[in-house]
Design an enzyme around this catalytic site. Sequence first.
Site, PDB file in Angstrom:
ATOM      1  CG  ASP A  56      -1.941   1.016   1.299  1.00  0.00           C
ATOM      2  OD1 ASP A  56      -2.820   0.965   0.448  1.00  0.00           O
ATOM      3  OD2 ASP A  56      -1.898   1.877   2.198  1.00  0.00           O
TER       4      ASP A  56
ATOM      5  CD  GLU B 235      15.876 -14.687   4.323  1.00  0.00           C
ATOM      6  OE1 GLU B 235      15.163 -15.285   5.171  1.00  0.00           O
ATOM      7  OE2 GLU B 235      16.474 -13.626   4.573  1.00  0.00           O
TER       8      GLU B 235
HETATM    9  C1  GLC Z   1      -4.219   3.015  -0.661  1.00  0.00           C
HETATM   10  C2  GLC Z   1      -5.436   2.135  -0.510  1.00  0.00           C
HETATM   11  C3  GLC Z   1      -6.579   2.987  -0.094  1.00  0.00           C
HETATM   12  C4  GLC Z   1      -6.250   3.629   1.227  1.00  0.00           C
HETATM   13  C5  GLC Z   1      -4.933   4.374   1.164  1.00  0.00           C
HETATM   14  C6  GLC Z   1      -4.411   4.658   2.531  1.00  0.00           C
HETATM   15  O1  GLC Z   1      -4.361   3.927  -1.676  1.00  0.00           O
HETATM   16  O2  GLC Z   1      -5.663   1.429  -1.691  1.00  0.00           O
HETATM   17  O3  GLC Z   1      -7.767   2.261   0.000  1.00  0.00           O
HETATM   18  O4  GLC Z   1      -7.260   4.517   1.588  1.00  0.00           O
HETATM   19  O5  GLC Z   1      -3.932   3.610   0.544  1.00  0.00           O
HETATM   20  O6  GLC Z   1      -3.990   3.467   3.135  1.00  0.00           O
END
Ligand code: GLC
Length: 549
Positions: free
Chosen positions: A209, A260
């Site tokens: 993310d 790993e």
């Molecule tokens: C990313 C995720 C989204 C979230 C953001 C903050 O863009 O896909 O859903 O709100 O990160 O974590």
Amino acid sequence: MTDDRDWWRTAVIYQVYPRSFADGNGDGTGDLAGITARLDHVADLGADAIWLSPFYPSPQADGGYDVADYRDVDPVYGTLADADALLDRAHGLGLRVIVDLVPNHCSDQHALFRRALAAPPGSPERAVFHFRDGRGPGGDEPPNDWESMFQGPAWTRVTEADGRPGQWYLHLFAPEQPDWNWDDPRVHEEFRTTLRFWLDRGVDGFRVDVCDAIVKAPGLPDWPHAAHGVVEPVDGVMPPMWDQEGIHDVFREWRRILDEYDGQRILCAEAWLPPERVARIVRPDEMHQAFNFAYLSLPWDADAIRATIDVSLAANGAVGAPTTWVLSNHDVMRHASRFGYDGPVELEAGVGVDDPQPDRALGLRRARAATLVMLGLPGSAYLYQGEELGLPEATTLPDAVRQDPVWERSGHRIRGRDGCRVPLPWAADEPSFGFGTPDGTATWLPQPDDSGAFAVDREVADPGSTLSTYRAVLRTRRDLDVAAGPLRWDGDRTGADVLAFSSGAVTVVANLGPAPVAVPDGTVLVASVPDAVVDGMLQVDAAVWIGRG
Ligand code: GLC
């Protein structure tokens, strides 16, 4: 898993949004047991893997992207034993499993953030986050001018132990999502432990993310430009919170850990960057994949699509990486609705009942054609749950039910992303369209009344349905190894109205123009809609895959 050929280079990976996939216990919210029970749908579709959005303990301030504990399961989704059962079932069906890693921020309920709040300014506990004194008299102003992605300042002030207003902490997203400080080695250690925790349990990789935000420019300099969508450099300079050079060392550190393990465990970058910057993330010792959001952001325009395909393949090809295509996910308006508007749309802004509504028939027709184009391209592709049903965005949700934090934080100006997160319809004639149990409680977001028309049981029985088309495309893609490429444009046909290319043994032709065009010789293997070809002519907003020879 036996076949360890670079599986991820051509994999079709199906995104499961746990809250909205299937509800096993009837409490109105999806859960891991519900997913496990419905995994055969994903296997029958012909996907190679699933990616699960976060299911970790979370106050759900941002749909689980506010993680309070990276190494457990939120009770609303089940238990670690349920996660193990899901992994077993998926692997038994030949599906790999990717989970979400959220390294830019945690929840304000994470133990380390609670500890930081309780500790004084300047303490080591605070150093794992970005705490700063404020500017101005009394430190009353935020430490810099950065904006939260969810509106408002990217800083929140805390109350110190003596009851006085104190320092501020950085959150690029909601105040409930404090950013980790990746300059602190303890943060690295924390995430190494998390990676190993899930790798040891058998996961096949991580979707990472906002991975391009984890390292901030030294000194956190002001940056007056807001960024939404694909983040471009301004006067050649990347914003101080995006795509800083230091991110690559972190990715290399993670890659060494994944390597790993047996079986090609992978990393997939979520980074809203232009293709040439994305390509730097998928260099051989960094991540394996990175979503192509430049592609996702395109309108239904042949020239633009062709140009972005070329730029992306060239940029990734130069570092030996596949391109990872995607049209929908849990953050953007579903493509079946996006293409029902003329011209570009705001991807994350949402649609309310009084807003202009998309042309649903047009949107779905184009979406199906767009899917045939995407799945014909060399590389990997991600599908978002429900797109295989042609599910439209929920554009008439009552504002009172909205959950996306941006709705409140924008003072009810931006509706946000709830419209693509509505629970899936499985059975047209059952309560909650089969999402929950027959006697279950109301779903966490209401399902539109006409959801039954998109239910899996309806579409399975209809050879002309979106679901049947997805299945046919994915079967052909696998049988003919279409995603291995290489891509060759058919220069005679491709133009402002038409995309025509070959990949592997298949020729893909899509008509984005105003009039039918001739179909090349060969057998039509898959058509985007039943009436795609009439009297040898490819109809408007339709696409076909043609077998050569
Ligand atoms: C990313 C995720 C989204 C979230 C953001 C903050 O863009 O896909 O859903 O709100 O990160 O974590």
